[in-house]
Design a protein around this motif. Structure first.
Motif, PDB file in Angstrom:
ATOM      1  N   ILE A 151      30.738   5.234 126.759  1.00 40.18           N
ATOM      2  CA  ILE A 151      30.198   6.586 126.847  1.00 40.18           C
ATOM      3  C   ILE A 151      28.695   6.546 127.111  1.00 40.18           C
ATOM      4  N   PRO A 153      26.694  10.680 105.411  1.00 44.78           N
ATOM      5  CA  PRO A 153      28.066  10.384 105.861  1.00 44.78           C
ATOM      6  C   PRO A 153      28.599  11.416 106.842  1.00 44.78           C
ATOM      7  N   VAL A 154      28.346  12.688 106.562  1.00 45.80           N
ATOM      8  CA  VAL A 154      28.923  13.716 107.427  1.00 45.80           C
ATOM      9  C   VAL A 154      28.256  13.676 108.801  1.00 45.80           C
ATOM     10  N   LEU A 168      43.316  13.570 116.129  1.00 44.13           N
ATOM     11  CA  LEU A 168      41.854  13.646 116.042  1.00 44.13           C
ATOM     12  C   LEU A 168      41.449  14.967 115.391  1.00 44.13           C
ATOM     13  N   ILE A 197      43.526   5.230 122.795  1.00 42.87           N
ATOM     14  CA  ILE A 197      42.101   5.244 123.129  1.00 42.87           C
ATOM     15  C   ILE A 197      41.624   3.827 123.430  1.00 42.87           C
ATOM     16  N   ILE A 211      29.035  12.075 114.709  1.00 41.45           N
ATOM     17  CA  ILE A 211      28.766  11.234 115.880  1.00 41.45           C
ATOM     18  C   ILE A 211      30.028  10.476 116.299  1.00 41.45           C
ATOM     19  N   VAL A 212      30.690   9.866 115.298  1.00 44.01           N
ATOM     20  CA  VAL A 212      31.912   9.112 115.597  1.00 44.01           C
ATOM     21  C   VAL A 212      32.957  10.035 116.221  1.00 44.01           C
ATOM     22  N   LEU A 213      33.070  11.232 115.660  1.00 44.18           N
ATOM     23  CA  LEU A 213      34.079  12.173 116.131  1.00 44.18           C
ATOM     24  C   LEU A 213      33.835  12.560 117.586  1.00 44.18           C
ATOM     25  N   PHE A 272      29.729  10.840 110.658  1.00 44.16           N
ATOM     26  CA  PHE A 272      31.100  11.167 111.039  1.00 44.16           C
ATOM     27  C   PHE A 272      31.137  12.040 112.290  1.00 44.16           C
ATOM     28  N   GLY A 307      32.277  10.826 119.723  1.00 47.24           N
ATOM     29  CA  GLY A 307      32.624   9.639 120.507  1.00 47.24           C
ATOM     30  C   GLY A 307      34.104   9.561 120.782  1.00 47.24           C
ATOM     31  N   PHE A 308      34.902   9.791 119.749  1.00 47.24           N
ATOM     32  CA  PHE A 308      36.358   9.732 119.927  1.00 47.24           C
ATOM     33  C   PHE A 308      36.830  10.791 120.917  1.00 47.24           C
ATOM     34  N   MET A 309      36.235  11.988 120.792  1.00 47.29           N
ATOM     35  CA  MET A 309      36.690  13.082 121.658  1.00 47.29           C
ATOM     36  C   MET A 309      36.408  12.764 123.120  1.00 47.29           C
ATOM     37  N   LEU A 319      33.730  15.386 103.818  1.00 45.30           N
ATOM     38  CA  LEU A 319      32.354  14.886 103.830  1.00 45.30           C
ATOM     39  C   LEU A 319      31.350  16.029 103.714  1.00 45.30           C
ATOM     40  N   GLY A 320      31.690  17.187 104.300  1.00 41.71           N
ATOM     41  CA  GLY A 320      30.833  18.346 104.164  1.00 41.71           C
ATOM     42  C   GLY A 320      30.746  18.780 102.705  1.00 41.71           C
ATOM     43  N   PHE A 338      45.511   7.241 114.263  1.00 47.29           N
ATOM     44  CA  PHE A 338      44.986   7.779 115.522  1.00 47.29           C
ATOM     45  C   PHE A 338      44.920   6.689 116.588  1.00 47.29           C
ATOM     46  N   VAL A 395      34.488   1.824 123.086  1.00 43.78           N
ATOM     47  CA  VAL A 395      34.534   3.262 123.363  1.00 43.78           C
ATOM     48  C   VAL A 395      33.125   3.822 123.490  1.00 43.78           C
ATOM     49  N   PHE A 396      32.243   3.432 122.544  1.00 48.11           N
ATOM     50  CA  PHE A 396      30.913   4.036 122.527  1.00 48.11           C
ATOM     51  C   PHE A 396      30.019   3.487 123.628  1.00 48.11           C
ATOM     52  N   LEU A 398      32.938   8.877  97.585  1.00 47.41           N
ATOM     53  CA  LEU A 398      32.727   8.661  99.016  1.00 47.41           C
ATOM     54  C   LEU A 398      33.689   7.598  99.546  1.00 47.41           C
TER      55      LEU A 398
END
Lengths: 177, 659
Positions: free
Chosen positions: B377, A9-10, B315, B297, A15-17, A13, A19-21, B326-327, B291, B373-374, B277
């Motif tokens: 990019i 999951p992390v 963000l 966005i 990767i998604v982050l 996340f 992407g957003f940035m 998550l960490g 957001f 968005v992706f 989770l």
């Protein structure tokens, strides 16, 4: 194994982050086009209503024209529509490309909301849209008198975009001979 | 004056949030009861000050204090009192203040009612909530201060967007925020459990009502938003797959998954790390929703004031909260105890399958919403994703889930036998088959998909009613007693699942049989439409409190008639709105919208929406089901508090658990 799974999951996340940035730094409304400076791809489209003329790429030569891609199922098109009607009243030539729907739906939509177009064609299969590189609706191309694409606007034309970008360009194109 | 008080209250709340974040986390780590108590006091006080700040802003709005910049931008003296008040959260700053208000109230509630929790767990939950509070209060104070003064003071303000001057606005955003922010409690519990490294029955018993308390308003809020879009936007649509709508749908889907998995955790102690989770991801998606709306966005039909700077701040909040959670999950989850084993065919197995479907559905919506968005990019291409994508991906996943919904509550915990399960669903199956056949006979083979949809709706409703029905049938010797002893949660479950069936009925009906017509009508003209005859009687101009209206009066005869309708077009100072005339009936709505004037007449758009009203009845029934479930004594927050020696052991369930 369990430990790797818990890391998943992390990792996703991050990767998604990223992407957003990156995505945040881009303006979703600025879109380049491969066609800029090139002639409009050839197309011939059927009319929306049986007794009217359709739209072909050759119709666009002769004067600078806006080619507006629209669809009745598109929300932002409705927002854009009053601006287009105003431009029509001001004498700006606009032609319409009704994208990915039955001609009857497009015609009904124009009946209901007003018709800003000199002429309009129906692109039910989206074939002409692919040649033009249309990615969504609404989208508008500025085509000069020799039939070359000069500008591409993705998303609705707002009065501000018109006044700041497209209107000066149209004026310049008119002056070109 | 009020604005300065509000400003100070907000700054004090910010400082208190820092205390609430630091003291209990430190105290729990060191085992210092004083620090933990300080955290509780800070949470309660913080709630008080945020309420004060919100009250100050609301008072400025109601009093038309245009020296406050925000009030001058979103309110004027012509606006009715209710909308002057509702304008408090009609702007970006105001809505973020509402967000913080709800967060602070929930924090206060955990401090006030959390006395039965293990003290360190409560302290850590409060600490995590305090951290979220610091982030959002900071966001409010440093980037979107609602109390900025304006000089010189204008005599009149700019009115609130007329589309938002509607009873729908008064309740839609607060309900959504109650849901979004409500998931912060589950998130805080999840993170606290990861810090503690243990999850027990008391934890699960606490999380479930909080999830339910967030899910109920979120369900009602989404339903209300859909209803509002239907009658106010004048397009006759009820769902547009717009990024902002998806932003509320994603936490709802995951929240629904969480609602079910927490049930397994509570009853069977299984799905421990999965539930944690889900709790983290559900709140993260609520943040992503915020957001999405605030950053610009993605382009959306909801044109809120957007600002990339604010987007970067939110963000950052997401990066820290979700990233840290998550960490922590990656670090701690592998060492959490694994729950009890269960066979694939069991209630637990059914809920796991439900979770898989709901998570996949969420991923589908997520991909549809964010792939533009992706892809941009990665490939430099711009694409747009529209309803056809969702028709091809969302629907094929949703239908099997709906079929499975009826089986879930029929399954036994731990293990079950396939033959017995099918025997239990034979009555709903027979009813669904009957509906399907009747449907095929009446609408014909060509509409077999629609008939199957009706059968599915019948299956869901009958399956939901079968839950208490089976119970009462078993206890029919003493029917009155068995009805009386049915746990409230069983009624909640039946209502929520029946609501899903009604929702399906509405979606099937309107998707399969809607029709529309557009024409220009002059006064005195008639037209035939969907079994009715409409006559445009007259076009009248009328004055409203802060707008001018052009009313088109229609008389309708035929199906469901005779009756009259008035479709309005309102001209406000800044813009126009269309107030469609809608004749509502259980079998179908007639939707009449008066558009532009054209050669002496007006352009009239007509829609026939069969069964559409069941979409919203279904949505509200689901929310009601959740509310009823929340009232079950087993979940009631106060019950355990009255039990003796609360801190020693988790209080036993007050009543025999629901089936």
């Amino acid at each position: 194994m369990r430990r790797l799974l818990a890391l998943l999951p992390v990792a996703a996340f991050v990767i998604v982050l990223v992407g957003f940035m990156v995505g945040l730094r881009r303006d979703p409304s600025i879109l380049p086009s491969m066609l800029i400076g090139k002639p409009l791809p050839a197309f011939t489209l059927a009319p929306l209503r049986a007794n009217e003329a359709g739209l072909a790429s050759v119709d666009l030569a002769g004067q600078p024209v806006l080619l507006n891609v629209f669809a009745s199922w598109c929300g932002p098109c409705k927002e854009e529509h009053p601006t287009l009607l105003r431009l029509k009243a001001e004498g700006v030539p606009i032609v319409g490309l009704d994208w990915k729907e039955d001609a009857a739906d497009g015609a009904r939509w124009l009946d209901a909301n007003g018709d800003p177009y000199l002429r309009a064609g129906n692109d039910r299969t989206g074939r002409a849209g692919i040649d033009l590189g249309v990615s969504g609706v609404p989208e508008t191309f500025v085509v000069d008198r020799r039939g070359r694409v000069r500008y591409r606007q993705v998303g609705a034309i707002t009065p501000q975009i018109w006044a700041e970008t497209i209107e000066p360009l149209m004026a310049r194109l008119k002056a070109e001979s | 004056m009020a604005a300065e008080v509000g400003q100070f209250a907000l700054i004090l709340a910010f400082v208190l949030a820092i205390v609430q974040a630091a003291a209990p986390l430190w105290g729990a780590a060191r085992g210092e009861p004083v620090l933990m108590a300080l955290g509780r006091a800070a949470a309660t006080l913080q709630a008080g000050f945020v309420i004060l700040a919100f009250g100050c802003l609301a008072a400025s709005y109601v009093a038309c204090d245009f020296s406050v910049a925000l009030v001058a931008q979103h309110s004027n003296t012509q606006q009715p009192l209710a909308y002057r008040f509702a304008a408090t959260w009609g702007s970006h700053e105001g809505s973020m203040l509402l967000w913080v208000l709800i967060l602070a109230i929930y924090g206060g509630a955990v401090a006030r009612f959390g006395g039965t929790l293990r003290e360190t767990l409560q302290a850590r939950v409060l600490g995590v909530q305090g951290l979220i509070g610091v982030a959002f209060l900071g966001f409010l104070i440093f980037t979107s201060n609602p109390f900025l003064r304006l000089s010189p003071v204008p005599l009149e303000g700019t009115e609130l967007n007329p589309l938002l001057q509607d009873p729908g606005l008064v309740s839609h955003p607060p309900l959504l925020y109650l849901g979004y922010v409500g998931f912060s409690v589950a998130f805080a519990f999840a993170v606290a459990a990861l810090i503690e490294g243990r999850v027990d029955a008391a934890w699960a018993r606490w999380v479930r009502p909080w999830v339910l308390a967030a899910w109920v308003p979120l369900t009602a809020g989404i339903t209300l938003g859909s209803l509002w879009a239907y009658y106010e936007l004048g397009w006759g649509g009820w769902w547009f797959w717009d990024p902002v709508e998806n932003a509320s749908l994603m936490p709802w889907l995951l929240g629904t998954a969480l609602l079910h998995s927490s049930l397994v955790l509570e009853r069977r102690g299984a799905l421990v790390s999965w539930t944690i989770l889900l709790a983290i991801l559900t709140f993260s998606l609520s943040l992503v929703g915020t957001f999405l709306v605030r950053s610009g966005i993605l382009t959306s039909v909801h044109s809120f004031a957007v600002d990339p700077q604010r987007g970067i701040y939110i963000l950052g909040i997401i990066a820290v909260t979700t990233g840290a959670a998550l960490g922590l999950y990656a670090w701690r989850a592998p060492s959490l105890r694994t729950g009890a084993l269960f066979s694939p065919l069991s209630r637990e197995g059914g809920i796991t399958l439900n979770n898989l479907f709901l998570v996949t559905l969420t991923a589908t919506v997520f991909l549809g919403t964010f792939s533009p968005v992706f892809i941009e990019i990665l490939k430099g291409d711009k694409i747009s994703v529209g309803p056809p994508y969702y028709a091809r991906t969302f629907a094929p996943l949703a239908v099997p889930l709906l079929v499975l919904v009826v089986f879930g509550p029929m399954l036994n915990w731990k293990r079950d036998a396939a033959a017995a399960v099918f025997r239990r669903v034979r009555i709903p199956a027979a009813i669904a088959g009957g509906v399907l056949l009747t449907g095929l006979v009446t609408v014909g083979w060509r509409n077999s998909v629609a008939a199957a949809g009706l059968g599915l709706a019948g299956w869901l409703v009958a399956g939901a009613l079968a839950i208490p029905g089976r119970r009462w049938w078993a206890g029919r010797a003493e029917l009155r007693r068995s009805i009386r002893t049915t746990p409230t949660a069983v009624f909640g479950l039946a209502l929520a699942h029946a609501g899903l069936g009604l929702l399906t009925l509405g979606i099937v009906g309107v998707s399969a049989w809607h029709s529309d017509k557009v024409l220009t009508m002059h006064p005195g003209e008639s037209t035939a439409f969907a079994g009715r005859t409409l006559t445009l009687q007259s076009i009248v101009l009328a004055d409203g409190p802060n707008y001018q209206a052009r009313q088109a009066h229609f008389d309708i005869t035929g199906r469901g008639g005779p009756y009259s309708l008035v479709a309005e077009r309102r001209a406000y100072a800044s813009s126009q709105t269309t107030e469609a005339a809608i004749h509502v009936s259980p079998l179908g709505n007639l939707y009449v919208s008066g558009g532009d004037e054209a050669d002496g007449g007006i352009v009239v758009r007509l829609w026939d929406h069969p069964l559409i009203v069941w979409i919203w009845i279904g949505g509200f029934t689901m929310a009601l089901g959740g509310l009823v479930s929340l009232c079950d004594r087993r979940l009631r927050l106060g019950v355990a508090a009255r039990a003796p020696a609360p801190r020693l052991a988790p209080a036993p369930a007050a009543q025999a658990p629901a089936e």
